[in-house]
Design an enzyme around this catalytic site. Structure first.
Site, PDB file in Angstrom:
ATOM      1  N   HIS A  62       0.877  -1.182   0.000  1.00 38.92           N
ATOM      2  CA  HIS A  62       0.000   0.000   0.000  1.00 38.92           C
ATOM      3  C   HIS A  62       0.914   1.232   0.000  1.00 38.92           C
ATOM      4  CE1 HIS A  62      -3.051  -2.847   1.956  1.00 38.92           C
ATOM      5  NE2 HIS A  62      -3.415  -2.656   0.705  1.00 38.92           N
ATOM      6  N   GLU A  65       1.844   3.663   2.980  1.00 40.09           N
ATOM      7  CA  GLU A  65       2.272   3.120   4.277  1.00 40.09           C
ATOM      8  C   GLU A  65       3.790   3.217   4.368  1.00 40.09           C
ATOM      9  OE1 GLU A  65      -1.664   0.277   4.401  1.00 40.09           O
ATOM     10  OE2 GLU A  65       0.302  -0.669   4.520  1.00 40.09           O
ATOM     11  N   HIS A 156       3.276  -3.499   6.861  1.00 38.98           N
ATOM     12  CA  HIS A 156       2.236  -2.493   6.595  1.00 38.98           C
ATOM     13  C   HIS A 156       2.079  -1.561   7.792  1.00 38.98           C
ATOM     14  CE1 HIS A 156       0.061  -4.437   3.089  1.00 38.98           C
ATOM     15  NE2 HIS A 156       0.908  -5.387   3.456  1.00 38.98           N
ATOM     16  N   GLU A 220       1.410  -5.604  10.687  1.00 36.69           N
ATOM     17  CA  GLU A 220       0.910  -4.233  10.843  1.00 36.69           C
ATOM     18  C   GLU A 220       1.681  -3.561  11.971  1.00 36.69           C
ATOM     19  OE1 GLU A 220      -1.309  -2.731   8.999  1.00 36.69           O
ATOM     20  OE2 GLU A 220      -2.322  -4.361   7.939  1.00 36.69           O
TER      21      GLU A 220
END
Ligand code: ZN
Length: 344
Positions: A62, A65, A156, A220
């Site tokens: 992404h 990010e 991420h 994450e």
């Protein structure tokens, strides 16, 4: 082997962002090995020492990010400038440079839904890029041979805040069980929680796990910030554990008890235009609800919380009909998992 063409300042990120769509392949040597720039944002480094560990680190799947991108770029700088030893085969991927330049999560399609050849159904920049990333990973693992240890950490940052700031998604294991060595590594990397995925998906980490047998995780690392606004001190633990892995080929052993484990209870799917999630815009990932709470509703359906404490994660109703609007997850205990007691 050509003579060295270093990126200016050993800055792979700057070079990638300056050449977001493609770049000429390059090969050069560093003290610890040989570097192959295979395509823009796709860098393979083969160590001089023979290594049975093939490590893929992907960032920026992404594009907005940026924290993990900066983290890995700094690590790579140290490798390229001979300040960090290299004892593993390493493939670093900056996933979506075009959307990174635009400061956007993606241009046309969420790229982390395009792996396992899901890109075949799309005609957009992310589809082309997902195919290139798949090819790069395939080549990398095949060059490393079948018998070695294959790892993939897809880093991420999340759209929203989280009750557990750092967590990993463990791809669906198809009943094979979970690696204790990997869970310990994630604990040592400062992760607070692990979410056990419940079904096949078209994410990058599921793809590398399923197709190449890699130990793969979507990781994450906290909330999303623009380039230059990341506080890299928030990533100290994973910075340390990845540097240790790269420089020694060893996986750190963290305390399994510091990690909360969640299993997926349900996937919420948008089924009509009037579909709504009944949560505030600032609700954090892993926020729990009381039994009976109506979490989602539309003209066609409603979802009531089944057990006290069931929690929402990745809520996002702003998706096309038929796509996922969030996951309902439930805390579980390590004792309930099939743990594989293998050596990392
Ligand atoms: Zn992401």
């Amino acid at each position: 082997m050509s003579s060295r063409f270093a990126f200016p300042n050993n800055d792979f990120l700057a070079y990638t962002l300056a050449n977001p769509v493609e770049c000429a392949p390059q090969t050069f040597s560093i003290k610890e090995g040989h570097v192959y720039l295979e395509d823009t944002g796709i860098l393979r480094i083969e160590p001089n020492v023979s290594s049975a560990t093939s490590l893929v680190v992907s960032v920026g799947v992404h594009g907005n990010e940026t924290g993990p991108i900066e983290l890995i770029n700094a690590m790579l700088k140290d490798i390229l400038s001979n300040e960090l030893a290299l004892k593993v085969r390493l493939l670093v991927l900056i996933g979506n440079p075009v959307s990174a330049n635009a400061g956007r999560r993606f241009m046309d399609v969420n790229m982390n839904r395009l792996f396992s050849k899901a890109w075949e159904s799309f005609d957009c920049p992310e589809a082309i890029r997902a195919q290139r990333l798949e090819n790069a990973v395939q080549r990398f693992y095949e060059l490393g041979g079948k018998s070695g240890l294959r790892l993939h950490y897809d880093l991420h940052t999340a759209i929203r805040e989280s009750e557990y700031e750092k967590f990993a998604v463990y791809p669906f294991d198809h009943g094979a069980g979970y690696s204790q060595a990997q869970l310990r590594f994630l604990a040592a990397s400062g992760l607070d929680a692990v979410l056990l995925s419940h079904q096949p998906t078209t994410t990058f980490s599921y793809y590398t796990n399923r197709v190449f047998g890699a130990h793969s995780f979507t990781v994450e690392l906290g909330k999303v910030y623009p380039f230059g606004e990341n506080d890299l001190s928030r990533f100290t633990d994973i910075d340390f554990s990845l540097r240790k892995l790269i420089s020694t080929a060893g996986l750190l052993n963290g305390d399994l008890n510091r990690i909360k484990i969640f299993s997926v209870e349900a996937a919420l799917i948008k089924d009509s235009e009037d579909y709504e999630l009944n949560i505030g815009v600032n609700v954090k990932n892993f926020t729990g609800f009381a039994k009976g709470y109506c979490l989602a509703s539309s003209a066609l359906s409603s979802y009531l919380i089944k057990v006290d404490g069931d929690a929402i994660i990745f809520p996002n109703a702003n998706v096309p009909i038929g796509q996922r609007t969030g996951l309902v997850v439930r805390p579980t205990l390590l004792e309930n998992l099939l743990l594989l007691d293998e050596l990392g």
